[in-house]
Structure formats: C-alpha cells, structure tokens
Design a protein around this motif. Sequence first.
Motif, PDB file in Angstrom:
ATOM      1  N   SER A  78      12.848  -0.089  25.387  1.00 48.58           N
ATOM      2  CA  SER A  78      13.036   1.347  25.166  1.00 48.58           C
ATOM      3  C   SER A  78      14.184   1.924  26.000  1.00 48.58           C
ATOM      4  O   SER A  78      14.586   3.071  25.792  1.00 48.58           O
ATOM      5  CB  SER A  78      11.735   2.107  25.438  1.00 48.58           C
ATOM      6  OG  SER A  78      11.333   1.888  26.757  1.00 48.58           O
ATOM      7  N   ARG A  79      14.711   1.159  26.951  1.00 49.38           N
ATOM      8  CA  ARG A  79      15.872   1.601  27.728  1.00 49.38           C
ATOM      9  C   ARG A  79      17.178   1.373  26.983  1.00 49.38           C
ATOM     10  O   ARG A  79      18.226   1.850  27.372  1.00 49.38           O
ATOM     11  CB  ARG A  79      15.946   0.774  29.024  1.00 49.38           C
ATOM     12  CG  ARG A  79      15.681   1.556  30.265  1.00 49.38           C
ATOM     13  CD  ARG A  79      15.886   0.671  31.450  1.00 49.38           C
ATOM     14  NE  ARG A  79      17.165   0.975  32.070  1.00 49.38           N
ATOM     15  CZ  ARG A  79      17.354   1.009  33.382  1.00 49.38           C
ATOM     16  NH1 ARG A  79      16.369   0.727  34.181  1.00 49.38           N
ATOM     17  NH2 ARG A  79      18.531   1.295  33.876  1.00 49.38           N
ATOM     18  N   GLN A  80      17.091   0.568  25.917  1.00 55.62           N
ATOM     19  CA  GLN A  80      18.319   0.173  25.229  1.00 55.62           C
ATOM     20  C   GLN A  80      18.611   1.075  24.030  1.00 55.62           C
ATOM     21  O   GLN A  80      17.723   1.351  23.238  1.00 55.62           O
ATOM     22  CB  GLN A  80      18.186  -1.244  24.686  1.00 55.62           C
ATOM     23  CG  GLN A  80      17.857  -2.286  25.703  1.00 55.62           C
ATOM     24  CD  GLN A  80      17.552  -3.613  25.040  1.00 55.62           C
ATOM     25  OE1 GLN A  80      17.995  -3.891  23.936  1.00 55.62           O
ATOM     26  NE2 GLN A  80      16.762  -4.426  25.702  1.00 55.62           N
ATOM     27  N   ARG A  81      19.850   1.498  23.931  1.00 58.29           N
ATOM     28  CA  ARG A  81      20.286   2.213  22.733  1.00 58.29           C
ATOM     29  C   ARG A  81      21.292   1.303  22.048  1.00 58.29           C
ATOM     30  O   ARG A  81      22.304   0.921  22.657  1.00 58.29           O
ATOM     31  CB  ARG A  81      20.944   3.530  23.131  1.00 58.29           C
ATOM     32  CG  ARG A  81      21.438   4.365  21.970  1.00 58.29           C
ATOM     33  CD  ARG A  81      21.920   5.682  22.558  1.00 58.29           C
ATOM     34  NE  ARG A  81      22.395   6.583  21.553  1.00 58.29           N
ATOM     35  CZ  ARG A  81      23.679   6.814  21.304  1.00 58.29           C
ATOM     36  NH1 ARG A  81      24.612   6.181  21.979  1.00 58.29           N
ATOM     37  NH2 ARG A  81      24.030   7.677  20.385  1.00 58.29           N
ATOM     38  N   LEU A  82      20.995   0.941  20.811  1.00 59.09           N
ATOM     39  CA  LEU A  82      21.895   0.056  20.066  1.00 59.09           C
ATOM     40  C   LEU A  82      22.531   0.844  18.936  1.00 59.09           C
ATOM     41  O   LEU A  82      21.825   1.532  18.184  1.00 59.09           O
ATOM     42  CB  LEU A  82      21.113  -1.133  19.497  1.00 59.09           C
ATOM     43  CG  LEU A  82      20.370  -2.007  20.523  1.00 59.09           C
ATOM     44  CD1 LEU A  82      19.581  -3.099  19.825  1.00 59.09           C
ATOM     45  CD2 LEU A  82      21.357  -2.632  21.514  1.00 59.09           C
ATOM     46  N   VAL A  95      10.340   7.232  30.009  1.00 55.85           N
ATOM     47  CA  VAL A  95       8.889   7.508  30.069  1.00 55.85           C
ATOM     48  C   VAL A  95       8.413   7.798  28.652  1.00 55.85           C
ATOM     49  O   VAL A  95       9.202   8.224  27.804  1.00 55.85           O
ATOM     50  CB  VAL A  95       8.530   8.729  30.954  1.00 55.85           C
ATOM     51  CG1 VAL A  95       8.740   8.455  32.407  1.00 55.85           C
ATOM     52  CG2 VAL A  95       9.287   9.980  30.513  1.00 55.85           C
ATOM     53  N   ASN A  96       7.132   7.610  28.400  1.00 55.00           N
ATOM     54  CA  ASN A  96       6.586   7.947  27.090  1.00 55.00           C
ATOM     55  C   ASN A  96       6.720   9.442  26.852  1.00 55.00           C
ATOM     56  O   ASN A  96       6.594  10.235  27.787  1.00 55.00           O
ATOM     57  CB  ASN A  96       5.087   7.611  27.037  1.00 55.00           C
ATOM     58  CG  ASN A  96       4.882   6.140  26.837  1.00 55.00           C
ATOM     59  OD1 ASN A  96       5.772   5.437  26.337  1.00 55.00           O
ATOM     60  ND2 ASN A  96       3.733   5.650  27.240  1.00 55.00           N
ATOM     61  N   THR A 114      10.009   6.998  23.618  1.00 51.28           N
ATOM     62  CA  THR A 114      10.257   7.370  25.022  1.00 51.28           C
ATOM     63  C   THR A 114      11.401   8.369  25.162  1.00 51.28           C
ATOM     64  O   THR A 114      12.161   8.609  24.233  1.00 51.28           O
ATOM     65  CB  THR A 114      10.624   6.112  25.850  1.00 51.28           C
ATOM     66  OG1 THR A 114      11.831   5.566  25.307  1.00 51.28           O
ATOM     67  CG2 THR A 114       9.524   5.075  25.826  1.00 51.28           C
ATOM     68  N   SER A 115      11.488   8.904  26.366  1.00 52.04           N
ATOM     69  CA  SER A 115      12.531   9.870  26.708  1.00 52.04           C
ATOM     70  C   SER A 115      13.035   9.504  28.112  1.00 52.04           C
ATOM     71  O   SER A 115      12.269   8.937  28.903  1.00 52.04           O
ATOM     72  CB  SER A 115      11.867  11.245  26.699  1.00 52.04           C
ATOM     73  OG  SER A 115      12.682  12.197  27.286  1.00 52.04           O
ATOM     74  N   GLY A 132      15.830  18.369  21.949  1.00 48.01           N
ATOM     75  CA  GLY A 132      16.376  18.429  23.298  1.00 48.01           C
ATOM     76  C   GLY A 132      15.405  17.891  24.330  1.00 48.01           C
ATOM     77  O   GLY A 132      15.529  18.168  25.497  1.00 48.01           O
ATOM     78  N   ASP A 133      14.416  17.134  23.885  1.00 45.77           N
ATOM     79  CA  ASP A 133      13.436  16.527  24.783  1.00 45.77           C
ATOM     80  C   ASP A 133      12.650  17.538  25.576  1.00 45.77           C
ATOM     81  O   ASP A 133      12.471  17.412  26.773  1.00 45.77           O
ATOM     82  CB  ASP A 133      14.099  15.535  25.739  1.00 45.77           C
ATOM     83  CG  ASP A 133      14.737  14.416  24.980  1.00 45.77           C
ATOM     84  OD1 ASP A 133      15.854  14.077  25.294  1.00 45.77           O
ATOM     85  OD2 ASP A 133      14.117  13.906  24.035  1.00 45.77           O
TER      86      ASP A 133
END
Length: 356
Positions: A95-99, A142-143, A212-213, A354-355
């Motif tokens: 979840s830390r990865q943006r592809l 985090v979730n 996650t955010s 905007g989370d």
Amino acid sequence: MKVTVTTRSGRELIKGGLELSDSATVTDLQEAIHKRILMYNGAHFTWTLCATLEVSMDTSKIAIGWIMDMDKRSVHGHHGVLWTLWTLSKKYYPSRQRLILPLPPGSKGRPTVLHYKKSLKEYVDGNKNELTVVFKDLGPQVNYSTLFFFEYLGPLILYPVFYYFPDVYQLFGYKGERVTHPAQSYALYYWSLHYFKRIMETFFVHRFSHATSPLSNVFRNCAYYWTFGAWIAYYVNHPLYTPVSDRQMKVGFAFGLLCQVSNFYCHILLRSLRSSDGGGYQIPYGFLFNIVTCANYTTEIYQWLGFNVATQTIAGCVFMAVAASIMTNWALAKHRRLKKIYLMGKREDQNIRGDG
Ligand SMILES: NC(=O)c1ccc[n+]([C@@H]2O[C@H](COP(=O)([O-])OP(=O)(O)OC[C@H]3O[C@@H](n4cnc5c(N)ncnc54)[C@H](OP(=O)(O)O)[C@@H]3O)[C@@H](O)[C@H]2O)c1
C-alpha cells in the motif's frame, strides 16, 4: 508476463524486471516488488553485518528467510539487528507503492494509476506480454478507517470536556459559576451524535476505493478537526454564552437533525453503488442525488447550518465556511470525474478525495 519497474527518473528499480503469471493482479506485482526490494536491502544489510562481525554469509540467508516471515510470528524484544531487519521488511509494503504507466515523452496528460484490485492484463497494450510501470514510494500509510477514526475521536472527546468541566474556563480567567442553558445541552447531544454517526459510518457504511492514506494525513486532519472542535466547544459552553431564542434554537436543531438523517441516508445510497470488494465510481441516484451530484456534502453543510442557527457562534460559522469551501471543491472535482467517465468515455483513476 515480464514487468519492468522503473523509478520516476527512468532508472530500473528491479534489475532484470519481474516475471509474473498472466493472471497476476496489481497487488501481486506490488507484493513481488516488496519482496525483491526487501531481499536486496536485507542481503545488503546482512552482508555488511557479516563482514563487520566476520560471520558466514549463510547467516544472511537464514536472516532473510526469517524476516520475510516475521509478520506471522510474535516477536518481542529489542535486539538491534532484528529490529533493523524488521524495519527493512516494513519498507515499501504494497500500500506504500504507487504504480503508474509511463507517459509518452513530451506528453502533459495525467498518468494512469494502476488500481490494486485490477489485473495487470488490463494495462497491457494489445497482445503484448510485457509491461513497464513507474514506481513511487508514497511513504508510511494507515488504513482509511484509522485515519477517520482518529480525526473524529478528537471532537467527540474534546467537546464534552468544555461542557462537563466548566472549571477549564478558570484557566482562561473566568472565575464565576456557569449556568448551563438548554441550548448548550442540546448542542452537546447534537455534536456527539454527529461524530458518533461519522465513526459508525466509517466502520459499517463507507466502502472506500483506496485501502490506505498517507500517515501524514492523520496529523493534518486531526489538527483540523481537533482544533475546530475545541474552538467551537469553547464558545458554545462559555460561561458568558448568550443563547438564541427558544424558537430559533428548536428550528435550528430540528433542521440540522433532519439533515443529519438525510446525510446518513445519502451514505447508504453511496454504499449501494459498490459491491463489498469493488471500487470504481457510479453516478449516484435516488433521493437528493437526483438533484445534486454530492448530496452527502450538501446535507453535511446544511446540518452545520442548523447547528449554527441554534447555537450562533463565530467559531461555528467559520468552521462551516471552511468545510463548505472544502466540500464544494471536492464536489466539483467528483462531478468532473463522473462526467469524464460517463460522458466522455474516459477513465480517470486518480483519487480526488482530499483525504479528510
Ligand atoms: N466537515 C468537513 O470539513 C468535511 C469535509 C469532507 C467530508 N466531510 C464529511 O465526511 C463524509 C465523508 O466524506 P468523504 O469525502 O470521505 O467521502 P464521501 O465522498 O462522502 O463518500 C463516502 C463513501 O462513498 C464512496 N463514494 C463516493 N462517491 C461515489 C460514487 N460516485 N460511486 C461509488 N462510491 C462513491 C466514497 O468512495 P471513495 O473511497 O472512492 O471516496 C466513500 O467510500 C462526507 O459525506 C461529509 O459528511 C466533512
């Protein structure tokens, strides 16, 4: 399928790429990337460790196998080496990865973000059996439910402090007794109901598209909600607070409650647009969604209007104005996204929220 993973500067992140099955999903790819980075970092770390301690390289192999499995074990203790290895295992988890798909040179468009639930095949050009993706580390995550829970918990706890413990006003120089007005009691019930409802919706109603955010959003959003919560509570429960007329208070709270119930119903309608394991965006319909795209935001703004009619504080009005401007921007962006998806036939997988 052969997947080449590069950094944003074009450098190959995983030497030689990754080989995945044709049915692999984006999550499978993210897990494979995590494993390879972990192996590389773990091997590098243990090699350095072995060289320093002059122990055999076999130790490194055992250690790597061990850390890959670490989450499944209950490990306690503060051994420095194990801690470092464990930290490495946490780095770049899926979840830390943006592809994203690489943009053609010179293109100024927005890149396509790979959705974790989708199959890699959906992003492959034609019948090709290879794919190039660009990796970005999003930082600690985090979730969504954790983020929302903490941002709403603050107002839920802080507000009653000002109501139940009027002595706090002595810290601000007010020594006299406080007479509690009915408007202040109703405001407490109204406020608590609102944030309790939001927490319940977070856990039992919303179907988030993103799991996650970024962790940093917890601090930003908590600062926003906790500060406004304390500021409004301070004024509404103040010993010098002057209530509005009985009629105005009743009209305000009644209207606000109606909007809170409507807001809850809007969230139920939004939930029905997605299956439990689905993402994607549908055009909301039914109830107030037949009139506006983001009826959930409309009812949210109006319920704050009801609260402000009933309590009439500057702090409450400022909060409503800020919240209204944030939600208006989000509503416009969400409206544009739905138009893009359904009228122009284009996909836009960017997260517009905007989370907060
Ligand atoms: N006071 C303030 O400053 C403030 C600011 C913002 C929001 N709020 C309140 O917080 C509530 C939650 O806001 P939010 O922005 O996090 O979520 P939201 O837009 O209200 O959406 C709630 C849930 O429905 C999903 N959803 C929204 N539109 C959809 C569509 N067209 N098709 C399918 N699913 C859709 C969202 O998915 P995604 O996960 O994909 O978004 C989310 O899981 C708001 O309704 C409002 O009451 C308050």
